[in-house]
Write a protein that holds these residues in place. Structure first.
Motif, PDB file in Angstrom:
ATOM      1  N   THR A   1       1.124  -1.008  -0.180  1.00  0.00           N
ATOM      2  CA  THR A   1      -0.017  -0.145  -0.433  1.00  0.00           C
ATOM      3  C   THR A   1       0.433   1.108   0.012  1.00  0.00           C
ATOM      4  OG1 THR A   1      -1.959  -1.176   1.434  1.00  0.00           O
ATOM      5  CG2 THR A   1      -2.248   1.077   1.125  1.00  0.00           C
ATOM      6  N   VAL A   2       1.945   1.239   0.925  1.00  0.00           N
ATOM      7  CA  VAL A   2       2.664   2.469   0.702  1.00  0.00           C
ATOM      8  C   VAL A   2       3.321   2.769  -0.076  1.00  0.00           C
ATOM      9  CG1 VAL A   2       5.428   3.046   1.865  1.00  0.00           C
ATOM     10  CG2 VAL A   2       3.552   2.026   2.998  1.00  0.00           C
ATOM     11  N   LEU A   3       3.818   2.027  -0.661  1.00  0.00           N
ATOM     12  CA  LEU A   3       4.045   2.311  -2.868  1.00  0.00           C
ATOM     13  C   LEU A   3       3.260   2.906  -3.871  1.00  0.00           C
ATOM     14  CD1 LEU A   3       6.861  -1.195  -3.460  1.00  0.00           C
ATOM     15  CD2 LEU A   3       7.301   0.883  -1.999  1.00  0.00           C
ATOM     16  N   ARG A   4       1.938   1.675  -3.646  1.00  0.00           N
ATOM     17  CA  ARG A   4       1.214   1.992  -4.703  1.00  0.00           C
ATOM     18  C   ARG A   4       0.083   3.553  -4.036  1.00  0.00           C
ATOM     19  NH1 ARG A   4      -1.077  -1.496  -7.962  1.00  0.00           N
ATOM     20  NH2 ARG A   4      -3.076  -0.408  -8.109  1.00  0.00           N
ATOM     21  N   ASN A   5       0.727   3.834  -2.834  1.00  0.00           N
ATOM     22  CA  ASN A   5      -0.623   5.228  -2.523  1.00  0.00           C
ATOM     23  C   ASN A   5       0.578   6.535  -3.065  1.00  0.00           C
ATOM     24  OD1 ASN A   5      -2.109   4.442  -2.080  1.00  0.00           O
ATOM     25  ND2 ASN A   5      -1.827   4.442   0.575  1.00  0.00           N
ATOM     26  N   ALA A   6       1.810   5.934  -2.985  1.00  0.00           N
ATOM     27  CA  ALA A   6       3.527   6.645  -3.465  1.00  0.00           C
ATOM     28  C   ALA A   6       3.300   8.165  -4.366  1.00  0.00           C
ATOM     29  CB  ALA A   6       4.738   6.137  -3.271  1.00  0.00           C
ATOM     30  N   VAL A   7       2.327   7.113  -5.644  1.00  0.00           N
ATOM     31  CA  VAL A   7       2.184   7.813  -6.292  1.00  0.00           C
ATOM     32  C   VAL A   7       0.399   8.841  -6.792  1.00  0.00           C
ATOM     33  CG1 VAL A   7       2.963   6.162  -7.877  1.00  0.00           C
ATOM     34  CG2 VAL A   7       0.873   5.876  -7.655  1.00  0.00           C
ATOM     35  N   HIS A   8       0.001   9.115  -5.545  1.00  0.00           N
ATOM     36  CA  HIS A   8      -0.721   9.742  -5.127  1.00  0.00           C
ATOM     37  C   HIS A   8      -0.322  11.111  -3.983  1.00  0.00           C
ATOM     38  CE1 HIS A   8      -2.684   7.601  -7.693  1.00  0.00           C
ATOM     39  NE2 HIS A   8      -3.212   6.392  -7.024  1.00  0.00           N
TER      40      HIS A   8
ATOM     41  N   GLU B   1       7.695  14.281   2.449  1.00  0.00           N
ATOM     42  CA  GLU B   1       9.656  13.675   3.413  1.00  0.00           C
ATOM     43  C   GLU B   1       9.139  12.385   3.644  1.00  0.00           C
ATOM     44  OE1 GLU B   1      12.380  14.527   3.693  1.00  0.00           O
ATOM     45  OE2 GLU B   1      12.768  16.716   2.857  1.00  0.00           O
ATOM     46  N   LYS B   2       7.684  12.552   4.561  1.00  0.00           N
ATOM     47  CA  LYS B   2       6.995  11.377   4.691  1.00  0.00           C
ATOM     48  C   LYS B   2       6.990  10.363   4.016  1.00  0.00           C
ATOM     49  CE  LYS B   2       3.636   9.931   7.759  1.00  0.00           C
ATOM     50  NZ  LYS B   2       3.357   8.444   7.055  1.00  0.00           N
ATOM     51  N   CYS B   3       6.374  10.286   2.975  1.00  0.00           N
ATOM     52  CA  CYS B   3       6.895   9.410   1.929  1.00  0.00           C
ATOM     53  C   CYS B   3       7.818   8.417   1.637  1.00  0.00           C
ATOM     54  CB  CYS B   3       6.128  10.029   0.667  1.00  0.00           C
ATOM     55  SG  CYS B   3       5.422   8.670  -0.252  1.00  0.00           S
ATOM     56  N   VAL B   4       8.886   9.797   1.316  1.00  0.00           N
ATOM     57  CA  VAL B   4       9.953   8.639   1.085  1.00  0.00           C
ATOM     58  C   VAL B   4      10.917   8.318   2.574  1.00  0.00           C
ATOM     59  CG1 VAL B   4      11.957   9.825   1.144  1.00  0.00           C
ATOM     60  CG2 VAL B   4      10.892  10.742  -0.687  1.00  0.00           C
ATOM     61  N   ARG B   5      10.510   8.625   3.708  1.00  0.00           N
ATOM     62  CA  ARG B   5      10.963   8.136   5.068  1.00  0.00           C
ATOM     63  C   ARG B   5       9.843   6.560   5.152  1.00  0.00           C
ATOM     64  NH1 ARG B   5      10.265  12.906   7.565  1.00  0.00           N
ATOM     65  NH2 ARG B   5       8.168  12.622   8.442  1.00  0.00           N
ATOM     66  N   ASP B   6       8.796   7.122   4.899  1.00  0.00           N
ATOM     67  CA  ASP B   6       7.920   5.518   5.078  1.00  0.00           C
ATOM     68  C   ASP B   6       8.170   5.106   3.947  1.00  0.00           C
ATOM     69  OD1 ASP B   6       5.803   6.819   6.663  1.00  0.00           O
ATOM     70  OD2 ASP B   6       4.828   7.285   5.568  1.00  0.00           O
ATOM     71  N   VAL B   7       8.892   4.879   1.985  1.00  0.00           N
ATOM     72  CA  VAL B   7       9.013   3.574   1.347  1.00  0.00           C
ATOM     73  C   VAL B   7      10.636   3.079   1.768  1.00  0.00           C
ATOM     74  CG1 VAL B   7      10.307   3.865  -1.203  1.00  0.00           C
ATOM     75  CG2 VAL B   7       7.769   4.625  -0.553  1.00  0.00           C
ATOM     76  N   MET B   8      11.382   4.046   2.782  1.00  0.00           N
ATOM     77  CA  MET B   8      12.874   3.449   2.967  1.00  0.00           C
ATOM     78  C   MET B   8      12.357   2.604   3.510  1.00  0.00           C
ATOM     79  SD  MET B   8      15.200   6.725   2.457  1.00  0.00           S
ATOM     80  CE  MET B   8      16.422   6.020   2.584  1.00  0.00           C
ATOM     81  N   LYS B   9      11.360   2.419   5.071  1.00  0.00           N
ATOM     82  CA  LYS B   9      11.471   2.046   5.857  1.00  0.00           C
ATOM     83  C   LYS B   9      10.875   0.817   5.122  1.00  0.00           C
ATOM     84  CE  LYS B   9       8.391   1.245  10.363  1.00  0.00           C
ATOM     85  NZ  LYS B   9       7.542   1.718  11.262  1.00  0.00           N
TER      86      LYS B   9
END
Length: 293
Positions: free
Chosen positions: A58-65, A72-80
């Protein structure tokens, strides 16, 4: 048939093992290889978008939106999620840029759409000032005798009052015309002069508004993504949309005279041919379509 079988086998079995082998050999996940290996711009950002949309996370699919404020938060979430160490600053920077480009494109479209929805208002002082500025930029040696005047036809409007010609594109049509005339004044005056050709002439302002619609539709359907991602390392702005419009005006004028239409009655036919040409250019992942100051 064999292509379909191979596609099924690759997506179902071979892709998993290929990714596993590459991670074993390089020590990097697919996303790290993509963001580290692809050159900056559309190739990297569009490749990342495709990769994210194929994921089940979900984190990755949501990143494009993602919205700009959440990048910034999305970058941290993806890396995690992908277990990528924070010390991998190259990955972090590239992901941040790509997400800014994605969120910026969406925001740019909304800004353009909002401007398009603003109707020209002759009671609005700012609107009127921009219209008069357009006249002064294009016709510096001829005074406008009245606000309602047949003189407007001299720069390619249809009647005595230009406000009626802005209905389809609203204030966006006027802002684009003024931008081109202000930033490329010599080119604008030359094209206006060419548009008065006795055989190949066309209505400069009307065609300019029509090209605004073309730029708007290409932005809306996503066709400008590669161009803007290559042009801007970060957030695309309204300035970049105006620059693309300027390219269209300049190139359309060249195209029109190269094609030598029999009459202005064939405008829609040649307009569509030009549209297809631009769409073809925008399919190139390395495309950048701008004029230089």
């Amino acid at each position: 048939m064999w292509a379909s079988v191979w596609g099924f086998l690759y997506s179902k079995y071979f892709r998993f093992w290929l990714k596993w082998l590459l991670r074993l050999l390089t020590g990097k996940c697919e996303l790290q290889r993509l963001l580290g290996g692809a050159e900056a711009g559309a190739r990297r950002t569009l490749g990342m978008m495709s990769s994210f949309l194929m994921k089940s996370f979900t984190v990755l699919r949501n990143a494009v939106h993602v919205e700009e404020a959440e990048v910034e938060k999305c970058v941290r979430d993806v890396m995690k999620e992908k277990k990528i160490e924070q010390k991998d600053t190259g990955f972090k920077t590239n992901l941040h840029i790509s997400l800014l480009q994605i969120s910026g494109y969406k925001k740019l479209y909304l800004n353009v759409e909002n401007l398009r929805k603003v109707p020209y208002d002759s009671e609005n002082e700012d609107h009127e000032e921009q219209l008069i500025e357009l006249w002064n930029l294009l016709m510096p040696h001829e005074n406008l005798k009245a606000r309602i005047s047949k003189q407007w036809c001299d720069i390619g409007f249809q009647g005595d009052d230009p406000k009626t010609d802005f209905r389809g594109m609203g204030l966006l049509g006027l802002v684009n015309l003024v931008y081109f005339s202000k930033h490329y004044t010599n080119e604008a005056r030359q094209i206006l002069s060419r548009s008065n050709h006795p055989k190949l002439g066309y209505s400069y302002a009307i065609v300019g508004i029509n090209l605004t619609e073309m730029a708007y539709s290409l932005l809306k359907n996503g066709a400008l993504k590669a161009h803007l991602y290559n042009m801007v390392s970060g957030l695309p702005q309204m300035e970049h949309f105006h620059q693309f419009y300027c390219y269209l005006v300049y190139e359309f004028d060249k195209f029109w005279f190269e094609e030598e239409p029999e009459s202005i009655m064939h405008f829609n036919q040649y307009r569509e041919k030009f549209h297809e040409k631009i769409k073809g250019l925008l399919l190139d992942c390395n495309v950048v379509l701008t004029l230089q100051d």
